[in-house]
Design a protein around this motif. Structure first.
Motif, mmCIF file in Angstrom:
data_model
loop_
_atom_site.group_PDB
_atom_site.id
_atom_site.type_symbol
_atom_site.label_atom_id
_atom_site.label_comp_id
_atom_site.label_asym_id
_atom_site.label_seq_id
_atom_site.Cartn_x
_atom_site.Cartn_y
_atom_site.Cartn_z
ATOM 1 N N ASP A 123 7.793 -25.706 20.112
ATOM 2 C CA ASP A 123 7.916 -25.660 21.570
ATOM 3 C C ASP A 123 6.621 -26.094 22.244
ATOM 4 N N LYS A 124 5.487 -25.669 21.695
ATOM 5 C CA LYS A 124 4.211 -25.973 22.332
ATOM 6 C C LYS A 124 3.829 -27.443 22.185
ATOM 7 N N TYR A 125 3.947 -27.980 20.975
ATOM 8 C CA TYR A 125 3.425 -29.317 20.730
ATOM 9 C C TYR A 125 4.414 -30.447 21.011
ATOM 10 N N TYR A 126 5.705 -30.171 20.882
ATOM 11 C CA TYR A 126 6.688 -31.231 21.117
ATOM 12 C C TYR A 126 7.391 -31.109 22.461
ATOM 13 N N ARG A 127 7.679 -29.901 22.871
ATOM 14 C CA ARG A 127 8.378 -29.722 24.138
ATOM 15 C C ARG A 127 7.426 -29.412 25.282
ATOM 16 N N LYS A 128 6.133 -29.286 24.967
ATOM 17 C CA LYS A 128 5.083 -29.027 25.970
ATOM 18 C C LYS A 128 5.324 -27.747 26.758
ATOM 19 N N GLU A 129 5.821 -26.712 26.073
ATOM 20 C CA GLU A 129 6.004 -25.397 26.669
ATOM 21 C C GLU A 129 4.900 -24.475 26.159
ATOM 22 N N PRO A 130 4.560 -23.440 26.885
ATOM 23 C CA PRO A 130 3.499 -22.541 26.407
ATOM 24 C C PRO A 130 3.958 -21.719 25.198
ATOM 25 N N PHE A 131 3.002 -21.429 24.321
ATOM 26 C CA PHE A 131 3.274 -20.578 23.159
ATOM 27 C C PHE A 131 3.509 -19.166 23.674
ATOM 28 N N ASP A 132 4.618 -18.553 23.285
ATOM 29 C CA ASP A 132 4.997 -17.244 23.811
ATOM 30 C C ASP A 132 5.007 -16.212 22.684
ATOM 31 N N TRP A 133 3.983 -15.366 22.687
ATOM 32 C CA TRP A 133 3.906 -14.326 21.659
ATOM 33 C C TRP A 133 5.007 -13.281 21.825
ATOM 34 N N LEU A 134 5.568 -13.141 23.008
ATOM 35 C CA LEU A 134 6.677 -12.199 23.191
ATOM 36 C C LEU A 134 7.925 -12.680 22.454
ATOM 37 N N ASP A 135 8.123 -13.992 22.387
ATOM 38 C CA ASP A 135 9.237 -14.516 21.597
ATOM 39 C C ASP A 135 9.032 -14.220 20.115
ATOM 40 N N VAL A 136 7.800 -14.375 19.653
ATOM 41 C CA VAL A 136 7.492 -14.088 18.244
ATOM 42 C C VAL A 136 7.711 -12.606 17.967
ATOM 43 N N SER A 137 7.238 -11.757 18.864
ATOM 44 C CA SER A 137 7.414 -10.315 18.639
ATOM 45 C C SER A 137 8.881 -9.900 18.721
ATOM 46 N N ALA A 138 9.666 -10.570 19.555
ATOM 47 C CA ALA A 138 11.099 -10.273 19.603
ATOM 48 C C ALA A 138 11.765 -10.660 18.284
ATOM 49 N N GLY A 139 11.357 -11.781 17.702
ATOM 50 C CA GLY A 139 11.894 -12.188 16.413
ATOM 51 C C GLY A 139 11.507 -11.233 15.299
ATOM 52 N N VAL A 140 10.278 -10.752 15.316
ATOM 53 C CA VAL A 140 9.834 -9.798 14.300
ATOM 54 C C VAL A 140 10.538 -8.455 14.486
ATOM 55 N N LEU A 141 10.776 -8.064 15.719
ATOM 56 C CA LEU A 141 11.540 -6.841 15.971
ATOM 57 C C LEU A 141 12.951 -6.969 15.407
ATOM 58 N N GLY A 142 13.568 -8.129 15.611
ATOM 59 C CA GLY A 142 14.885 -8.365 15.013
ATOM 60 C C GLY A 142 14.826 -8.322 13.501
ATOM 61 N N ALA A 143 13.729 -8.808 12.919
ATOM 62 C CA ALA A 143 13.566 -8.769 11.466
ATOM 63 C C ALA A 143 13.442 -7.334 10.964
ATOM 64 N N ILE A 144 12.732 -6.505 11.717
ATOM 65 C CA ILE A 144 12.613 -5.096 11.329
ATOM 66 C C ILE A 144 13.977 -4.419 11.360
ATOM 67 N N VAL A 145 14.744 -4.705 12.387
ATOM 68 C CA VAL A 145 16.108 -4.157 12.478
ATOM 69 C C VAL A 145 16.944 -4.671 11.300
ATOM 70 N N GLY A 146 16.773 -5.937 10.933
ATOM 71 C CA GLY A 146 17.512 -6.505 9.812
ATOM 72 C C GLY A 146 17.189 -5.821 8.505
ATOM 73 N N VAL A 147 15.928 -5.486 8.273
ATOM 74 C CA VAL A 147 15.546 -4.772 7.047
ATOM 75 C C VAL A 147 16.198 -3.396 7.018
ATOM 76 N N PHE A 148 16.153 -2.690 8.148
ATOM 77 C CA PHE A 148 16.782 -1.356 8.189
ATOM 78 C C PHE A 148 18.297 -1.454 7.997
ATOM 79 N N LEU A 149 18.915 -2.463 8.575
ATOM 80 C CA LEU A 149 20.354 -2.630 8.378
ATOM 81 C C LEU A 149 20.676 -2.947 6.927
ATOM 82 N N PHE A 150 19.811 -3.712 6.273
ATOM 83 C CA PHE A 150 20.054 -4.032 4.867
ATOM 84 C C PHE A 150 19.959 -2.784 4.013
ATOM 85 N N LEU A 151 19.097 -1.853 4.394
ATOM 86 C CA LEU A 151 18.948 -0.621 3.627
ATOM 87 C C LEU A 151 20.140 0.314 3.776
ATOM 88 N N LEU A 152 20.933 0.099 4.815
ATOM 89 C CA LEU A 152 22.127 0.946 4.983
ATOM 90 C C LEU A 152 23.114 0.542 3.947
#
Length: 94
Positions: free
Chosen positions: A65-94
């Motif tokens: 997004d930053k280098y090709y689409r010329k949009e700002p790098f958004d750490w909140l998007d990264v943290s939202a993805g990691v939050l989803g990953a944490i939920v995915g790990v917990f769901l896998f453990l169920l």
């Protein structure tokens, strides 16, 4: 009962303020971590390592997004993805 309903409305109001882009990042993080958990479980590794591929995918997407689409790098998007990953790990453990 009224206080409970007011609390519910406040929670949903906060969720409505979050951009729909964040929900997509959470979903992708969840899917990547679930697939990683499946592979790591088959190899007998710790499932916490499933967060690494999700983090890499999120940072790569924001870099594109930053280098090709010329949009700002958004750490909140990264943290939202990691939050989803944490939920995915917990769901896998169920």
């Amino acid at each position: 009962m009224r206080k409970f309903l007011d609390g519910v409305y406040r929670v949903f109001g906060k969720l409505a303020e979050v951009g729909s882009d964040k929900y997509l990042h959470m979903f992708v993080g969840l899917v990547v971590s679930m697939l990683s958990c499946k592979a790591l479980h088959a190899l007998g590794c710790l499932l916490i390592f499933a967060l690494i591929p999700a983090f890499i995918v999120m940072v790569a997407k924001e870099s594109v997004d930053k280098y090709y689409r010329k949009e700002p790098f958004d750490w909140l998007d990264v943290s939202a993805g990691v939050l989803g990953a944490i939920v995915g790990v917990f769901l896998f453990l169920l």
